[in-house]
Design an enzyme around this catalytic site. Structure first.
Site, PDB file in Angstrom:
ATOM      1  N   LYS A  46       9.321  68.134  -2.678  1.00  0.00           N
ATOM      2  CA  LYS A  46       9.788  66.765  -3.469  1.00  0.00           C
ATOM      3  C   LYS A  46      10.949  66.212  -2.571  1.00  0.00           C
ATOM      4  O   LYS A  46      11.568  65.360  -3.146  1.00  0.00           O
ATOM      5  CB  LYS A  46      10.056  66.968  -4.768  1.00  0.00           C
ATOM      6  CG  LYS A  46       8.999  67.987  -5.752  1.00  0.00           C
ATOM      7  CD  LYS A  46       7.369  67.687  -4.972  1.00  0.00           C
ATOM      8  CE  LYS A  46       6.693  66.450  -5.541  1.00  0.00           C
ATOM      9  NZ  LYS A  46       5.410  66.276  -4.717  1.00  0.00           N
ATOM     10  N   GLY A  48      10.687  64.483   0.484  1.00  0.00           N
ATOM     11  CA  GLY A  48      10.000  63.418   1.347  1.00  0.00           C
ATOM     12  C   GLY A  48       8.933  63.921   2.298  1.00  0.00           C
ATOM     13  O   GLY A  48       8.826  63.401   3.297  1.00  0.00           O
ATOM     14  N   TRP A  51       6.019  61.353   3.157  1.00  0.00           N
ATOM     15  CA  TRP A  51       6.985  60.453   3.660  1.00  0.00           C
ATOM     16  C   TRP A  51       6.927  60.816   5.198  1.00  0.00           C
ATOM     17  O   TRP A  51       6.550  59.821   6.157  1.00  0.00           O
ATOM     18  CB  TRP A  51       8.017  59.950   3.164  1.00  0.00           C
ATOM     19  CG  TRP A  51       8.669  58.690   3.713  1.00  0.00           C
ATOM     20  CD1 TRP A  51       8.144  57.723   4.357  1.00  0.00           C
ATOM     21  CD2 TRP A  51       9.842  58.340   3.225  1.00  0.00           C
ATOM     22  NE1 TRP A  51       8.904  56.857   4.420  1.00  0.00           N
ATOM     23  CE2 TRP A  51       9.913  56.973   3.645  1.00  0.00           C
ATOM     24  CE3 TRP A  51      10.948  58.545   2.509  1.00  0.00           C
ATOM     25  CZ2 TRP A  51      11.113  56.305   3.468  1.00  0.00           C
ATOM     26  CZ3 TRP A  51      12.188  57.990   2.117  1.00  0.00           C
ATOM     27  CH2 TRP A  51      12.036  56.495   2.783  1.00  0.00           C
ATOM     28  N   HIS A 101       7.390  74.234   3.661  1.00  0.00           N
ATOM     29  CA  HIS A 101       8.448  74.593   2.719  1.00  0.00           C
ATOM     30  C   HIS A 101       9.184  75.869   2.984  1.00  0.00           C
ATOM     31  O   HIS A 101      10.086  76.340   2.189  1.00  0.00           O
ATOM     32  CB  HIS A 101       8.048  74.487   1.302  1.00  0.00           C
ATOM     33  CG  HIS A 101       7.484  73.263   0.791  1.00  0.00           C
ATOM     34  ND1 HIS A 101       7.885  71.941   1.053  1.00  0.00           N
ATOM     35  CD2 HIS A 101       6.230  72.803  -0.082  1.00  0.00           C
ATOM     36  CE1 HIS A 101       7.185  70.949   0.599  1.00  0.00           C
ATOM     37  NE2 HIS A 101       6.446  71.524   0.009  1.00  0.00           N
ATOM     38  N   ARG A 123      17.240  65.889   0.107  1.00  0.00           N
ATOM     39  CA  ARG A 123      17.429  65.008  -0.768  1.00  0.00           C
ATOM     40  C   ARG A 123      18.297  65.445  -1.784  1.00  0.00           C
ATOM     41  O   ARG A 123      18.211  66.466  -2.120  1.00  0.00           O
ATOM     42  CB  ARG A 123      15.737  64.665  -1.356  1.00  0.00           C
ATOM     43  CG  ARG A 123      15.995  63.510  -2.399  1.00  0.00           C
ATOM     44  CD  ARG A 123      14.709  63.293  -2.942  1.00  0.00           C
ATOM     45  NE  ARG A 123      14.291  62.091  -3.613  1.00  0.00           N
ATOM     46  CZ  ARG A 123      13.222  61.597  -4.488  1.00  0.00           C
ATOM     47  NH1 ARG A 123      11.840  62.520  -4.238  1.00  0.00           N
ATOM     48  NH2 ARG A 123      13.026  60.753  -4.962  1.00  0.00           N
ATOM     49  N   SER A 131      11.573  64.728  -9.624  1.00  0.00           N
ATOM     50  CA  SER A 131      10.330  64.213  -9.011  1.00  0.00           C
ATOM     51  C   SER A 131       9.409  65.786  -9.075  1.00  0.00           C
ATOM     52  O   SER A 131       8.183  65.533  -9.613  1.00  0.00           O
ATOM     53  CB  SER A 131      10.602  64.145  -7.514  1.00  0.00           C
ATOM     54  OG  SER A 131       9.362  63.930  -6.751  1.00  0.00           O
ATOM     55  N   TYR A 185      16.823  61.930   2.787  1.00  0.00           N
ATOM     56  CA  TYR A 185      15.984  61.229   2.399  1.00  0.00           C
ATOM     57  C   TYR A 185      16.563  59.793   2.074  1.00  0.00           C
ATOM     58  O   TYR A 185      16.127  58.588   2.180  1.00  0.00           O
ATOM     59  CB  TYR A 185      15.218  61.841   1.026  1.00  0.00           C
ATOM     60  CG  TYR A 185      14.555  60.774   0.017  1.00  0.00           C
ATOM     61  CD1 TYR A 185      13.045  61.150   0.159  1.00  0.00           C
ATOM     62  CD2 TYR A 185      15.114  60.123  -0.771  1.00  0.00           C
ATOM     63  CE1 TYR A 185      12.375  60.382  -0.710  1.00  0.00           C
ATOM     64  CE2 TYR A 185      14.258  59.112  -1.480  1.00  0.00           C
ATOM     65  CZ  TYR A 185      12.889  59.269  -1.492  1.00  0.00           C
ATOM     66  OH  TYR A 185      12.133  58.598  -2.282  1.00  0.00           O
ATOM     67  N   ALA A 219       5.030  52.773   6.766  1.00  0.00           N
ATOM     68  CA  ALA A 219       5.571  53.960   6.049  1.00  0.00           C
ATOM     69  C   ALA A 219       6.411  53.675   4.694  1.00  0.00           C
ATOM     70  O   ALA A 219       7.194  54.332   4.425  1.00  0.00           O
ATOM     71  CB  ALA A 219       6.663  54.770   7.062  1.00  0.00           C
ATOM     72  N   THR A 220       6.042  52.204   4.215  1.00  0.00           N
ATOM     73  CA  THR A 220       7.164  51.757   3.306  1.00  0.00           C
ATOM     74  C   THR A 220       6.188  52.602   1.914  1.00  0.00           C
ATOM     75  O   THR A 220       5.183  52.796   2.148  1.00  0.00           O
ATOM     76  CB  THR A 220       7.018  50.229   3.095  1.00  0.00           C
ATOM     77  OG1 THR A 220       5.459  49.882   2.966  1.00  0.00           O
ATOM     78  CG2 THR A 220       7.629  49.512   4.141  1.00  0.00           C
ATOM     79  N   MET A 224       2.325  53.206   1.613  1.00  0.00           N
ATOM     80  CA  MET A 224       1.639  54.554   1.461  1.00  0.00           C
ATOM     81  C   MET A 224       0.957  55.076  -0.093  1.00  0.00           C
ATOM     82  O   MET A 224       0.091  55.551  -0.118  1.00  0.00           O
ATOM     83  CB  MET A 224       2.939  55.550   1.415  1.00  0.00           C
ATOM     84  CG  MET A 224       3.297  55.687   3.171  1.00  0.00           C
ATOM     85  SD  MET A 224       4.485  56.959   3.441  1.00  0.00           S
ATOM     86  CE  MET A 224       3.818  58.388   2.839  1.00  0.00           C
ATOM     87  N   GLY A 252       9.754  56.854  -5.816  1.00  0.00           N
ATOM     88  CA  GLY A 252      10.258  56.674  -4.354  1.00  0.00           C
ATOM     89  C   GLY A 252      11.852  56.042  -4.551  1.00  0.00           C
ATOM     90  O   GLY A 252      11.989  55.305  -3.561  1.00  0.00           O
TER      91      GLY A 252
HETATM   92  N1  LIG Z   1       7.287  55.958   1.658  1.00  0.00           N
HETATM   93  C1  LIG Z   1       8.169  56.583   0.743  1.00  0.00           C
HETATM   94  N2  LIG Z   1       9.041  55.962   0.534  1.00  0.00           N
HETATM   95  C2  LIG Z   1       9.952  56.493  -0.340  1.00  0.00           C
HETATM   96  N3  LIG Z   1       9.685  57.634  -1.075  1.00  0.00           N
HETATM   97  C3  LIG Z   1       8.774  58.375  -0.705  1.00  0.00           C
HETATM   98  C4  LIG Z   1       7.594  57.837   0.207  1.00  0.00           C
HETATM   99  N4  LIG Z   1       6.634  58.620   0.177  1.00  0.00           N
HETATM  100  C5  LIG Z   1       6.871  59.786  -0.406  1.00  0.00           C
HETATM  101  N5  LIG Z   1       8.078  59.340  -1.326  1.00  0.00           N
HETATM  102  C6  LIG Z   1       8.436  60.162  -2.441  1.00  0.00           C
HETATM  103  O1  LIG Z   1       8.606  61.617  -2.099  1.00  0.00           O
HETATM  104  C7  LIG Z   1       8.688  62.444  -3.284  1.00  0.00           C
HETATM  105  C8  LIG Z   1       7.426  63.370  -3.119  1.00  0.00           C
HETATM  106  O2  LIG Z   1       7.971  64.175  -2.009  1.00  0.00           O
HETATM  107  P1  LIG Z   1       7.170  65.318  -1.263  1.00  0.00           P
HETATM  108  O3  LIG Z   1       6.384  64.561  -0.266  1.00  0.00           O
HETATM  109  O4  LIG Z   1       8.075  66.115  -0.472  1.00  0.00           O
HETATM  110  O5  LIG Z   1       6.230  66.227  -1.999  1.00  0.00           O
HETATM  111  S1  LIG Z   1       5.507  67.633  -1.666  1.00  0.00           S
HETATM  112  O6  LIG Z   1       6.525  68.442  -1.396  1.00  0.00           O
HETATM  113  O7  LIG Z   1       4.932  67.209  -0.461  1.00  0.00           O
HETATM  114  O8  LIG Z   1       4.819  68.010  -2.784  1.00  0.00           O
HETATM  115  C9  LIG Z   1       8.168  61.455  -4.506  1.00  0.00           C
HETATM  116  O9  LIG Z   1       9.508  61.115  -4.967  1.00  0.00           O
HETATM  117  P2  LIG Z   1       9.492  60.431  -6.455  1.00  0.00           P
HETATM  118  O10 LIG Z   1       8.764  59.246  -6.478  1.00  0.00           O
HETATM  119  O11 LIG Z   1      10.876  60.324  -6.969  1.00  0.00           O
HETATM  120  O12 LIG Z   1       8.660  61.589  -7.524  1.00  0.00           O
HETATM  121  C10 LIG Z   1       7.664  60.344  -3.623  1.00  0.00           C
HETATM  122  O13 LIG Z   1       7.360  59.128  -4.376  1.00  0.00           O
END
Ligand SMILES: Nc1ncnc2c1ncn2[C@@H]1O[C@H](COP(=O)(O)OS(=O)(=O)O)[C@@H](OP(=O)(O)O)[C@H]1O
Length: 291
Positions: A46, A48, A51, A101, A123, A131, A185, A219-220, A224, A252
């Site tokens: 969780k 990023g 992303w 991870h 993060r 998250s 992040y 990648a916004t 996504m 996000g």
């Molecule tokens: N493009 C972009 N911009 C901003 N934030 C983003 C983006 N892509 C993924 N996220 C946020 O990353 C959180 C998910 O984390 P992970 O991708 O690491 O999850 S996992 O570990 O693969 O399960 C999760 O955070 P939260 O929204 O706070 O739950 C996602 O929304």
């Protein structure tokens, strides 16, 4: 419904999820042959991962930048220890991009020889925890009835990924063994193009202004979230009930913890954070307005 204990698989002090885990592969991680062109995204869950999986595939593959092909994120940058697609990683053409991870001490020894590049995304742990709480609830990885309960599990490291503090400290304190770049992040959130430039420099990738802009656009969060390939819309349902259905992109934002934690929970967290992270040199951003 499974409880946390039955979902988790403890190996050498680290909690994996049973989901899609090939125990034989895990037991032989050390011997997995690393190529110089491999790139690993390493995260605590969780932080990023998805992303950066998107960013990395856009950096490396022109067809993804141009929107040709229909490959999902997990096919472009597969999880190393959770092989959802049962890929043959040995047969995979270079450059191989992976997300993981894993803690520093479980990765293949080829990485410890600085053979391949690693990008570690971190993060602020309060947002990570929030998250993670939603992910656990919605993707049914672990059954938790309340945020309070999940916070206990998180602080005990009784989650996939084990203890957040151990993960980041382990990687940071052993960074000299690896060819690793740390990326925050929140910095990506505030200045994605700047973070992208930093990463391209580390990876030795030269992209034109136009290509960089195209990557940033793709990648916004909004792009996504509504792209089923990036948001794990079609991830398979398996015996432990993992059913992503587009739950990887939720909000996000920076500072969502303020909408979850009570004053008491926050104070307790701060105390533990200060104790565990005393003298830790990396800074964290807890609020969108923070510099
Ligand atoms: N493009 C972009 N911009 C901003 N934030 C983003 C983006 N892509 C993924 N996220 C946020 O990353 C959180 C998910 O984390 P992970 O991708 O690491 O999850 S996992 O570990 O693969 O399960 C999760 O955070 P939260 O929204 O706070 O739950 C996602 O929304």
């Amino acid at each position: 419904m499974e409880d946390a204990d039955s979902f988790l698989f403890k190996f050498k002090g680290y909690h994996f999820g049973h989901e899609e885990l090939d125990i034989g592969f895990i037991e032989n991680l050390d011997d997995f042959v690393i190529r110089e062109s491999d790139v690993f995204i390493i995260t605590y869950p969780k932080s990023g991962t998805s992303w950066f999986q998107q960013l990395l595939s856009l950096i490396y593959f022109e067809e993804h930048r141009k929107g040709i092909g229909n490959l999902e994120t997990v096919d472009r940058v597969p999880f190393f220890e959770y092989n959802f697609r049962k890929m043959d990683f040995v047969e995979r053409p270079s450059p191989r991009l992976f997300a993981t991870h894993l803690p520093y001490y479980l990765v293949p020894r080829g990485l410890k020889n600085k053979k391949a590049k690693i990008i570690y995304i971190y993060r602020n742990p309060k947002d990570v925890m929030c998250s993670y709480f939603h992910f656990s609830k919605n993707v049914t990885l672990q059954v938790t009835s309340s945020f309070e309960e999940f916070m206990e599990q998180f602080l005990e490291g009784k989650v996939l990924g084990s203890l957040w503090f151990d993960h980041i400290k382990g990687w940071y304190e052993h960074k000299s063994l690896f060819n690793i770049q740390f990326l925050m992040y929140e910095e990506m959130k505030k200045d994605l193009k700047g973070s992208l430039s930093k990463v391209c420099k580390f990876l030795g990738k030269e992209l034109s202004e136009e290509e960089m802009d195209s990557i940033v656009r793709q990648a916004t969060f909004q792009n996504m979230k509504y792209d089923p390939r990036a948001n794990y819309k079609n991830i398979i349902k398996t015996r432990y009930g993992l059913e992503a259905k587009g739950h990887f992109l939720r909000k996000g934002t920076i500072g969502d913890w303020k909408n979850h934690m009570t004053v008491e929970q926050n104070e307790r967290f701060d105390k533990i954070f200060q104790r565990k992270m005393k003298d830790f040199p990396l800074k964290f951003i807890w609020d969108m307005n923070e510099e």
